[in-house]
Design a protein around this motif. Sequence first.
Motif, short mmCIF file in Angstrom:
data_model
loop_
_atom_site.label_atom_id
_atom_site.label_comp_id
_atom_site.label_asym_id
_atom_site.label_seq_id
_atom_site.Cartn_x
_atom_site.Cartn_y
_atom_site.Cartn_z
N LEU A 435 106.79 -8.72 15.40
CA LEU A 435 106.20 -9.50 14.29
C LEU A 435 105.18 -8.67 13.54
N GLU A 436 104.33 -7.92 14.29
CA GLU A 436 103.29 -7.12 13.64
C GLU A 436 103.91 -5.98 12.82
N GLU A 437 104.96 -5.36 13.36
CA GLU A 437 105.63 -4.28 12.61
C GLU A 437 106.26 -4.81 11.33
N ASN A 438 106.90 -5.95 11.42
CA ASN A 438 107.53 -6.54 10.23
C ASN A 438 106.49 -6.89 9.17
N MET A 439 105.36 -7.49 9.61
CA MET A 439 104.32 -7.88 8.66
C MET A 439 103.69 -6.65 8.02
N ALA A 440 103.43 -5.60 8.82
CA ALA A 440 102.83 -4.37 8.28
C ALA A 440 103.75 -3.72 7.25
N ALA A 441 105.05 -3.66 7.56
CA ALA A 441 106.00 -3.06 6.62
C ALA A 441 106.04 -3.85 5.31
N PHE A 442 105.96 -5.17 5.40
CA PHE A 442 105.98 -6.01 4.21
C PHE A 442 104.76 -5.74 3.32
N LEU A 443 103.57 -5.69 3.94
CA LEU A 443 102.35 -5.45 3.15
C LEU A 443 102.39 -4.07 2.50
N LYS A 444 102.93 -3.06 3.20
CA LYS A 444 103.06 -1.72 2.61
C LYS A 444 103.98 -1.75 1.40
N ASN A 445 105.12 -2.46 1.52
CA ASN A 445 106.07 -2.51 0.41
C ASN A 445 105.48 -3.26 -0.79
N VAL A 446 104.69 -4.30 -0.51
CA VAL A 446 104.04 -5.01 -1.61
C VAL A 446 103.09 -4.08 -2.36
N PHE A 457 93.99 -2.39 -3.97
CA PHE A 457 92.74 -2.38 -3.21
C PHE A 457 92.48 -3.74 -2.56
N MET A 458 92.84 -4.84 -3.26
CA MET A 458 92.66 -6.19 -2.68
C MET A 458 93.42 -6.32 -1.36
N ILE A 459 94.61 -5.76 -1.32
CA ILE A 459 95.43 -5.89 -0.10
C ILE A 459 94.95 -4.90 0.96
N SER A 460 94.71 -3.64 0.56
CA SER A 460 94.36 -2.62 1.55
C SER A 460 93.00 -2.86 2.19
#
Length: 995
Positions: A435-446, A457-460
């Motif tokens: 779950l953590e890997e999937n969520m991290a990959a999603f935030l990176k792609n966004v 910057f808001m996300i990072s």
Amino acid sequence: MSAEAADREAATSSRPCTPPQTCWFEFLLEESLLEKHLRKPCPDPTPVELIVQFLEQASKPSVNEQNQVQPPPDNKRNRILKLLALKVAAHLKWDLDILEKSLSVPVLNMLLNELLCISKVPPGTKHVDMDMATLPPTTAMAILLYNRWAIRTIVQSSFPVKQAKPGPPQLSVMNQIQQEKELTENILKVLKEQASDSILVLEAALKLNKDLYVHTMRTLDLLAVEPGMVNGETESSTAGLKIKTEEMQCQVCYDLGAAYFQQGSTNSAVYEKAREKFFRTKELIAEIGSLSLHCTIDEKRLAGYCQACDVLVSSSDSTSQQLTPYSQVHICLRSGNYQEVIKIFIEDNLTFNLPVQFRQSVLRELFQKAQQGNEALDEICFKVCACNTVRDILEGRTISIQFNQLFLRPNKEKIDFLLEVCSRSINLEKPSDSLEENMAAFLKNVCLGLEDLQYVFMISSHELFITLLKDEERKLLVDQMRKRSPRINLCIKPVTSFYDIPASASVNIGQLEHQLILSVDPWRIRQILIELHGMTSERQFWTVSNKWEVPSVYSGVILGIKDSLTRDLVYILMAKGLHCSTVKDFSHAKQLFAACLELVTEFSPKLRQVMLNEMLLLDIYTHEAGTGQSGERPPSDLISRVRGYLEMRLPDIPLRQVVAEECVAFMLNWKENEYLTLQVPAFLLQNNPYVKLGQLLAATIKELPGPKESRRTAKDLWEVVVQICSVSSQHKRGNDGRVSLIKQRESTLGIMYRSELLSFIKKLREPLVLSIILSLFVKLHNVREDIVNDITAEHISIWPSSIPNLQSVDFEAVAITVKELVRYARSINPNNHSWLIIQADIYFATNQYSAALHYYLQAGAVCSDFFNKAVPPDVYTDQVIKRMIKCCSLLNCHTQVAILCQFLREIDYKTAFKSLQEQNSHDAMDSYYDYIWDVTILEYLTYLHHKRGETDKRQIAIKAIGQTELNASNPEEVLQLAAQRRKKKFLQAMAKLYF
């Protein structure tokens, strides 16, 4: 075995098993190879192909010597072909799933009607009027099969059908397809009219507690060999294929549930019935097991139905904690509480309870509402889509196209909400690597998809991002973003995102056509059509949906419009308006018709008048369904418009007969008899049959109070209806030289067909008009020579007593019409004692004595406050009492007969004494003695019990005689009061027994 016999067997076995195509049915008939053919692993033709071929051959019309087409002859060959079709269906064990999948509606209708015929179901008798418990098992099963198929076909017809792509145009094939389509529509129309009766039949079947039997190939063979000899066997409890009660009930519950579920779209209260039937089906499947031979239920579909019912049926408990998530979402959608839906979806991202398909269906529903002009839902659509997207990425699925489209123009609010959903959808206290890997990959792609570094910057800098990504990953991502910055890489052309590539034309056209089907906003429909015509000029968009139907009298004019955009727009606006009117969505219908009227006014006076006529009809429907139901008179403007329509003399205007029909019914319902009688123009009476009929009815009502000699209009109305119910006949000389008379059911003698007259009458609600028409048909029914028991009706004396040519009247159709009219009249006013007496007389005339008693008692109850007052003597006439006496006598309720003999103006002692002598009585006998007030009858009872040595019963009779209020010396008022009290108690006891 002799050598000759062996040679014969070898010759027989060497014959080919597959017959030539030109003589397949003769081959099967002559060689009796049907059963052998069906036992093959892969028979060719298949069983269902055989059924179609057998019935096609049996229903082929014949041609006489004058080259006139005649109905199929009822000869031995055709009867055998029909029997073969039934045998093939019996081989398939009458499995409706197989038959419906492979046979068209007309063929299956013909097959099941043949089953009803061979199972001895009386023709012309309504299934709902038959007592299933007393029928032979095979007859009951045939009725059950037919009515199951009827409601299954209605349910199936409500599903959207994808139109097949037309091949090369062939005139013969197109004609055949059109004929089959029209035949199917006619059958569906009849089935829908009888849907309520079919449901009542199936509900009655659920009360049966005995096994049923369906015809097999063997029982059908026996019937074909000698019907008379095997009648007893085929109707016994051991003939045919046994269908256990539980299996039958399981199938019926499932089919009823589907029917109720389909009706729920217009009446949400019916969903409760559907839920009850589906859950009963699950219980029965658990009892009989899923491997039952004769009960095939799609358990996945059943589970879907149950799940849907859980959502649609509101819980009696108001606390949301005890509701399922489905129910909570459904309630929130209905109430417009979309924030609660979003909250439920976010919580479900932790539990994964709601199926992804359900969440997607909610999003689709919100999209549809937004596309219909509700702009406030755009933000809600994004938030629900964001919740669904986070659920998808947590489970390892790809990001949906909808999310990328909605996120093309990001802003601070969208990113804040997306981060909130991500944070609340993952439990960092109970870590899961996947779950953590999937969520991290999603935030990176966004982040990689964002061009504004402020949003990156808001996300990072968000706590979840810092927790899920390591320092090295965050630095690498920032470096990648800097390289993409236009301040550093001005020479590099930015790569086009996959979701920025415009969709193909076919995808866009498909989406717009989908919106076109769903929209009921005239402005939006116009905009969509403009866009579609801008994309392609080769399509006719009025053909997009097969549910868009415009009457043929209008479609010719509309399709003659040269401009394709205007043609599509006019056709679709009218089709959608007519559909909305049919489903009683009058507000949208009015908007669509108004837009269509505004459009056609510019170029077509003919279509302008058509739209004015349709808007008049819509206003009539609106009033009748609204304030008209409470008795409020229509506005004078509407009455004036109705008169204007009836007096309209514009040439070449296409007219729907239903408009004239509704206008005349409207005038009669609101007692505009003066206009119909005196002010209707003469040309209308000649050209419009409904106006002619309305004028005769209004004039008959006007003459009703006068003497019989002055009622000339009643005679005219009588002659008109007699002509409508007449049959045309022709003579034909047979091969033996004899002249035979052939009757044809449809006659052109009258001003309209009987079915049209019945349809018109069912639009009337005024009690006096209904009573006049009902009494006319009752009188016509009574005129026939072979009638034993007349039916009584109010106003029956105003009609003629005879018909010059009795043979010309179709009395079978008259009898059916009387039953239909009584049923309809009682639906308008179930407490009209005159109509209840007619219903009772019908049951009495058809030997259904228990039902007759029910309605005789109900007629008395409604006009006496459940017998607390005296029943008026014009209701319980001597004829009615005598018929009640006969009913009780034939039901072996002899004590009731004796009591009813007291109700006559002159007590019938002979019948009373004769009935009391009967020892085989099915009623409560001596417990009824308290209801006897005539001392002579009580004295006879005392003598009778003494003679038989029945001491206890004699004492009861003596006790009844000894009551002081029955003393002959009492004043007449006291005796009448005693009689009235006993009448009241007896009739109330009878009502409890037969209601």
